[in-house]
Motif scaffolding. Structure first.
Motif, PDB file in Angstrom:
ATOM      1  N   MET A 199       0.812  -1.213   0.000  1.00 53.35           N
ATOM      2  CA  MET A 199       0.000   0.000   0.000  1.00 53.35           C
ATOM      3  C   MET A 199       0.853   1.273   0.000  1.00 53.35           C
ATOM      4  SD  MET A 199      -3.018  -1.177  -0.185  1.00 53.35           S
ATOM      5  CE  MET A 199      -3.975  -2.651   0.166  1.00 53.35           C
ATOM      6  N   ASN A 200       0.370   2.255  -0.725  1.00 49.79           N
ATOM      7  CA  ASN A 200       0.938   3.593  -0.746  1.00 49.79           C
ATOM      8  C   ASN A 200      -0.009   4.547  -0.021  1.00 49.79           C
ATOM      9  OD1 ASN A 200       3.101   2.800  -2.501  1.00 49.79           O
ATOM     10  ND2 ASN A 200       1.661   2.912  -4.213  1.00 49.79           N
ATOM     11  N   LEU A 201       0.543   5.646   0.468  1.00 45.58           N
ATOM     12  CA  LEU A 201      -0.241   6.666   1.150  1.00 45.58           C
ATOM     13  C   LEU A 201      -0.573   7.781   0.173  1.00 45.58           C
ATOM     14  CD1 LEU A 201      -1.465   7.983   3.670  1.00 45.58           C
ATOM     15  CD2 LEU A 201       0.821   8.851   4.233  1.00 45.58           C
ATOM     16  N   TYR A 202      -1.869   8.093   0.037  1.00 49.21           N
ATOM     17  CA  TYR A 202      -2.327   9.150  -0.864  1.00 49.21           C
ATOM     18  C   TYR A 202      -3.161  10.161  -0.072  1.00 49.21           C
ATOM     19  CZ  TYR A 202      -0.940   5.832  -4.485  1.00 49.21           C
ATOM     20  OH  TYR A 202      -0.226   4.959  -5.271  1.00 49.21           O
ATOM     21  N   TRP A 203      -2.986  11.437  -0.449  1.00 37.94           N
ATOM     22  CA  TRP A 203      -3.649  12.540   0.231  1.00 37.94           C
ATOM     23  C   TRP A 203      -4.690  13.191  -0.666  1.00 37.94           C
ATOM     24  CZ3 TRP A 203      -2.920  13.236   5.276  1.00 37.94           C
ATOM     25  CH2 TRP A 203      -1.773  12.692   5.858  1.00 37.94           C
ATOM     26  N   GLY A 204      -5.835  13.508  -0.085  1.00 32.70           N
ATOM     27  CA  GLY A 204      -6.876  14.078  -0.930  1.00 32.70           C
ATOM     28  C   GLY A 204      -7.925  14.877  -0.181  1.00 32.70           C
ATOM     29  N   GLU A 205      -8.844  15.373  -0.963  1.00 33.74           N
ATOM     30  CA  GLU A 205      -9.958  16.232  -0.508  1.00 33.74           C
ATOM     31  C   GLU A 205     -11.222  15.744  -1.187  1.00 33.74           C
ATOM     32  OE1 GLU A 205     -11.885  18.338   1.156  1.00 33.74           O
ATOM     33  OE2 GLU A 205     -10.905  20.271   0.798  1.00 33.74           O
ATOM     34  N   LEU A 206     -12.252  15.450  -0.389  1.00 37.04           N
ATOM     35  CA  LEU A 206     -13.500  14.902  -0.920  1.00 37.04           C
ATOM     36  C   LEU A 206     -14.693  15.799  -0.627  1.00 37.04           C
ATOM     37  CD1 LEU A 206     -12.965  11.149   0.080  1.00 37.04           C
ATOM     38  CD2 LEU A 206     -12.695  12.162  -2.189  1.00 37.04           C
ATOM     39  N   HIS A 207     -14.426  17.097  -0.398  1.00 32.66           N
ATOM     40  CA  HIS A 207     -15.542  17.989  -0.067  1.00 32.66           C
ATOM     41  C   HIS A 207     -15.133  19.428  -0.329  1.00 32.66           C
ATOM     42  CE1 HIS A 207     -18.836  19.128   3.108  1.00 32.66           C
ATOM     43  NE2 HIS A 207     -19.075  19.637   1.905  1.00 32.66           N
ATOM     44  N   VAL A 208     -15.417  19.927  -1.516  1.00 33.82           N
ATOM     45  CA  VAL A 208     -15.069  21.304  -1.858  1.00 33.82           C
ATOM     46  C   VAL A 208     -16.082  21.831  -2.858  1.00 33.82           C
ATOM     47  CG1 VAL A 208     -13.538  20.698  -3.779  1.00 33.82           C
ATOM     48  CG2 VAL A 208     -13.140  22.821  -2.506  1.00 33.82           C
ATOM     49  N   HIS A 209     -16.325  23.141  -2.794  1.00 30.00           N
ATOM     50  CA  HIS A 209     -17.340  23.780  -3.636  1.00 30.00           C
ATOM     51  C   HIS A 209     -16.695  24.831  -4.537  1.00 30.00           C
ATOM     52  CE1 HIS A 209     -20.781  22.083  -1.353  1.00 30.00           C
ATOM     53  NE2 HIS A 209     -19.900  22.101  -0.369  1.00 30.00           N
ATOM     54  N   THR A 210     -17.303  25.030  -5.693  1.00 30.25           N
ATOM     55  CA  THR A 210     -16.870  26.036  -6.657  1.00 30.25           C
ATOM     56  C   THR A 210     -18.012  27.024  -6.874  1.00 30.25           C
ATOM     57  OG1 THR A 210     -17.705  24.959  -8.665  1.00 30.25           O
ATOM     58  CG2 THR A 210     -15.590  24.162  -7.782  1.00 30.25           C
ATOM     59  N   THR A 211     -17.832  27.907  -7.832  1.00 39.48           N
ATOM     60  CA  THR A 211     -18.897  28.869  -8.129  1.00 39.48           C
ATOM     61  C   THR A 211     -20.164  28.187  -8.643  1.00 39.48           C
ATOM     62  OG1 THR A 211     -19.323  30.989  -9.236  1.00 39.48           O
ATOM     63  CG2 THR A 211     -18.234  29.268 -10.528  1.00 39.48           C
ATOM     64  N   GLU A 212     -20.089  26.902  -8.972  1.00 39.65           N
ATOM     65  CA  GLU A 212     -21.284  26.158  -9.373  1.00 39.65           C
ATOM     66  C   GLU A 212     -22.269  26.011  -8.211  1.00 39.65           C
ATOM     67  OE1 GLU A 212     -21.978  25.074 -12.455  1.00 39.65           O
ATOM     68  OE2 GLU A 212     -20.086  25.826 -13.277  1.00 39.65           O
ATOM     69  N   SER A 213     -21.771  26.116  -6.971  1.00 34.64           N
ATOM     70  CA  SER A 213     -22.672  26.128  -5.812  1.00 34.64           C
ATOM     71  C   SER A 213     -23.173  27.556  -5.616  1.00 34.64           C
ATOM     72  CB  SER A 213     -21.945  25.646  -4.552  1.00 34.64           C
ATOM     73  OG  SER A 213     -21.687  24.263  -4.607  1.00 34.64           O
ATOM     74  N   PHE A 214     -24.484  27.749  -5.608  1.00 30.95           N
ATOM     75  CA  PHE A 214     -25.015  29.112  -5.579  1.00 30.95           C
ATOM     76  C   PHE A 214     -24.607  29.851  -4.315  1.00 30.95           C
ATOM     77  CE2 PHE A 214     -28.256  26.782  -3.268  1.00 30.95           C
ATOM     78  CZ  PHE A 214     -28.683  27.665  -2.301  1.00 30.95           C
ATOM     79  N   ASP A 215     -24.431  29.122  -3.183  1.00 30.53           N
ATOM     80  CA  ASP A 215     -24.003  29.826  -1.975  1.00 30.53           C
ATOM     81  C   ASP A 215     -22.568  30.327  -2.128  1.00 30.53           C
ATOM     82  OD1 ASP A 215     -23.075  27.204  -1.958  1.00 30.53           O
ATOM     83  OD2 ASP A 215     -23.376  26.898   0.178  1.00 30.53           O
ATOM     84  N   ALA A 216     -21.698  29.554  -2.819  1.00 29.86           N
ATOM     85  CA  ALA A 216     -20.327  30.012  -3.050  1.00 29.86           C
ATOM     86  C   ALA A 216     -20.323  31.283  -3.894  1.00 29.86           C
ATOM     87  CB  ALA A 216     -19.518  28.912  -3.729  1.00 29.86           C
ATOM     88  N   THR A 217     -21.190  31.340  -4.911  1.00 26.30           N
ATOM     89  CA  THR A 217     -21.296  32.541  -5.735  1.00 26.30           C
ATOM     90  C   THR A 217     -21.728  33.740  -4.901  1.00 26.30           C
ATOM     91  OG1 THR A 217     -21.797  31.281  -7.733  1.00 26.30           O
ATOM     92  CG2 THR A 217     -22.504  33.576  -7.695  1.00 26.30           C
ATOM     93  N   LEU A 218     -22.725  33.543  -4.051  1.00 23.50           N
ATOM     94  CA  LEU A 218     -23.208  34.643  -3.224  1.00 23.50           C
ATOM     95  C   LEU A 218     -22.158  35.090  -2.214  1.00 23.50           C
ATOM     96  CD1 LEU A 218     -26.882  33.436  -2.636  1.00 23.50           C
ATOM     97  CD2 LEU A 218     -26.078  35.124  -4.280  1.00 23.50           C
ATOM     98  N   PHE A 219     -21.223  34.193  -1.863  1.00 18.17           N
ATOM     99  CA  PHE A 219     -20.121  34.571  -0.988  1.00 18.17           C
ATOM    100  C   PHE A 219     -19.007  35.302  -1.743  1.00 18.17           C
ATOM    101  CE2 PHE A 219     -21.203  30.532   1.567  1.00 18.17           C
ATOM    102  CZ  PHE A 219     -22.156  31.203   2.300  1.00 18.17           C
ATOM    103  N   GLY A 220     -19.115  35.377  -3.062  1.00 18.57           N
ATOM    104  CA  GLY A 220     -18.130  36.100  -3.845  1.00 18.57           C
ATOM    105  C   GLY A 220     -17.186  35.235  -4.645  1.00 18.57           C
ATOM    106  N   ASN A 221     -17.335  33.912  -4.584  1.00 22.17           N
ATOM    107  CA  ASN A 221     -16.431  33.038  -5.324  1.00 22.17           C
ATOM    108  C   ASN A 221     -16.838  32.962  -6.788  1.00 22.17           C
ATOM    109  OD1 ASN A 221     -14.562  31.126  -6.123  1.00 22.17           O
ATOM    110  ND2 ASN A 221     -15.718  29.395  -5.296  1.00 22.17           N
TER     111      ASN A 221
END
Length: 611
Positions: free
Chosen positions: A10-32
């Motif tokens: 086994m190898n160790l891998y690092w990641g992120e499974l929860h992030v939002h972009t401007t496609e999320s309307f709340d992110a847009t309203l926050f200015g992203n």
């Protein structure tokens, strides 16, 4: 990245499974205004400029990532660039795309509903069954106005989802960056409550539509709908996040809309929900002091006090934290004959800045667009009294998910998630392995590459260790628990390793115990307190430099449970603590020439939690 064949160790891998972009309307309203493409490029190491004008960049790229925008927003703004919109349609589109957090507060308040106090004679901190009615796609402003507006939103939701899949495939580079396809299922709750789940798929064979809380009223129906539409080579799992802000619902026996779980529902949850997000920007969700937990580390990035009679939001519920959820699982095992809440751990950011994995305290630019960037905004006083609604109190840097997998591909990473061979950190990239088995002895501690032996004679984090009938295998009164941790070379040394155990006693009461099992600097565990002595590590708050004369690059130990009972189900997980370092708010105070803000601790002890 250049690995020719899968690694059986086994190898160790690092990641992120929860992030939002401007496609999320709340992110847009926050200015992203940063896109899905931007998020993938950021994961590979490219810099971005956050809405507050600051530069964001990872010090090290990620190995895997999932972009998880809110499925409830899919299709709702796709038409806003059309030229033939009516005045009402243009007004609705302006409302949904104008970067103004006040608009979000108005829209969210309507979707979340209001909290009603419970009967003060009922036990405090126990979730009360609540019936709720979900919103419909037509309730969104941009889906109300114009001929065929509702049908247009439904059609566009499918095309938005298809675009997500295509972009994930475009950036997928096996061995370099694995792009898992996913989204967030986001029903609303009062007082900023969260009962959300991230849905992650194994491959690019996925349903034609992303099922959201506008389509189904609860998680049970989500799993059923996904199973009905996830066919052939399609496979998926779900992960709840922020059980600390679900106001007790996550580990209760009820669904969001008031249905009580039956045995078939628990089996479905066991099958489809192997993980939980134990840490993210909205706080630590492991445990809370005074709510079934007594160890001091439960105060880490925690702002909730135990609920008082009549409180239904804004407090720490008995069924609102992961450790309590593991205990509920043991109770259900006694009732049902199986444990539907035996979950592994990951961490994430839940950032709405299109910046997956951006978790370093010294370089944090916030997670909520222009609301938390620049440093002046991040430290600005909040016009709220509740700590859980305060940016400086409740916003952490977020964390990372680590998986042990034979190679960096969609299938290998997903399978590691599904079997729970994962762990969570509060940001630093500590390498941690955790095995339990009957055939582990002290000789393995001298082996620099013990993993072939461990894989053959033990089980890794996230697994179930069964009783052994062969007395030749059971050489000790307790199985051996091996924990091996090494520091993040870019961060502070390690301070200690702890073991957390939970069980049900002979009287049917849930119990827990936290003990230190490895100390840095040659120190030994105090047999009276079960803790390592203080190693004297300090932080210079004028510069945020941490002391370098204490702590360990590596901690490795083999532990046996002195209270092991072969007739008793129990859970064990390890917690690795670093020497203290500065919290993000202290780094921002230095940037602004201020003293650290007294509302929050100036330093923290970063950590890892194994499944």
């Amino acid at each position: 990245a250049n690995q020719a064949a899968p690694n059986p160790d086994m190898n160790l891998y690092w990641g992120e499974l929860h992030v939002h972009t401007t496609e999320s309307f709340d992110a847009t309203l926050f200015g992203n205004s940063l896109s899905i493409d931007d998020a993938y490029r950021f994961a590979k190491g490219e810099p971005l400029t956050v809405a507050g004008g600051e530069i964001m960049q990872l010090s090290r790229p990620l190995d895997f990532v999932a972009i998880t925008d809110h499925a409830e927003g899919f299709g709702t703004r796709t038409h806003c660039g059309d030229s033939n919109l009516s005045l009402a349609e243009r007004a609705a589109c302006w409302l949904a795309n104008e970067p103004n957090p006040k608009i979000f507060q108005i829209l969210a308040a309507n979707a979340r509903g209001t909290a009603a106090p419970s009967d003060p004679s009922m036990p405090a901190g126990v979730y009360q069954q609540t019936a709720r009615q979900p919103l419909t796609p037509g309730s969104f402003p941009t889906c109300k106005f114009g001929d065929g507006a509702f049908e247009r939103c439904i059609k566009n939701a499918t095309s938005d989802w298809a675009r997500y899949i295509n972009l994930a495939d475009k950036y997928y580079e096996p061995g370099e960056l694995t792009t898992l396809i996913g989204y967030e299922f986001s029903p609303g709750m009062p007082d900023q409550g969260k009962h959300h789940r991230n849905v992650i798929f194994r491959s690019n064979t996925v349903p034609e539509r992303a099922i959201s809380s506008l389509d189904v009223p609860n998680a049970i129906e989500l799993w059923k709908g996904l199973e009905a539409n996830c066919i052939e080579d399609c496979d998926f799992l779900t992960m709840p996040h922020n059980p600390n802000k679900a106001w007790g619902l996550t580990y209760s026996r009820y669904t969001w809309d008031g249905q009580e779980y039956g045995e078939a529902d628990w089996r479905l949850r066991q099958k489809r929900e192997p993980l939980v997000e134990i840490f993210q920007v909205k706080g630590a969700q492991e445990c809370a002091l005074g709510v079934g937990a007594t160890d001091e580390e439960c105060a880490f990035e925690q702002v909730f006090d135990p609920c008082q009679p009549g409180e239904t939001t804004g407090c720490a519920f008995e069924t609102g934290f992961v450790r309590q959820g593991l205990k509920v699982g043991l109770e259900l095992e006694q009732e049902l004959g199986f444990n539907p809440l035996q979950v592994g751990f990951i961490a994430a950011t839940d950032s709405h800045n299109s910046n997956p994995g951006d978790v370093e305290e010294w370089d944090l630019r916030g997670a909520v667009g222009a609301v938390t960037s620049s440093a002046t905004r991040g430290l600005r006083g909040d016009a709220v009294t509740a700590a859980y609604k305060s940016k400086i109190n409740f916003h952490t840097s977020g964390g990372l998910a680590a998986v042990w997998a034979p190679e960096n591909t969609r299938e290998a990473v997903f399978d590691a998630l599904a079997r729970r061979e994962t762990y969570a950190t509060s940001g630093p990239r500590m390498a941690v392995r955790f095995y339990a088995g009957w055939g582990i002895d002290d000789a393995i501690m001298q082996d620099r590459n013990p993993f072939q032996s461990l894989i053959a004679n033990a089980v890794p984090m996230g697994s179930v260790l069964r009783l052994q009938a062969n007395p030749d295998v059971v050489k000790q009164n307790s199985p051996g628990f091996m924990v091996w941790a090494t520091r993040d070379p870019m961060d502070a040394p390690l301070q200690r390793v702890q073991m957390i155990k939970g069980w049900i006693d002979a009287e049917g009461q849930t119990q827990e115990k936290v003990v230190d099992i490895a100390c840095a600097d040659g120190l030994t565990v105090d047999p009276t307190t079960g803790r390592c002595p203080d190693n004297g590590a300090t932080v210079d708050l004028a510069s945020c430099n941490f002391s370098t004369g204490s702590g360990a690059n590596e901690l490795k130990t083999l532990w046996h449970d002195p209270d092991y009972d072969p007739g008793q189900s129990a859970f064990y997980y390890a917690r690795v603590l670093m020497n203290p370092t500065c919290r993000w708010s202290s780094y921002d105070a230095i940037r602004l020439g201020r003293e650290p803000d007294p509302r929050v601790p100036a330093t923290i002890r970063e950590r890892a939690w194994t499944s």
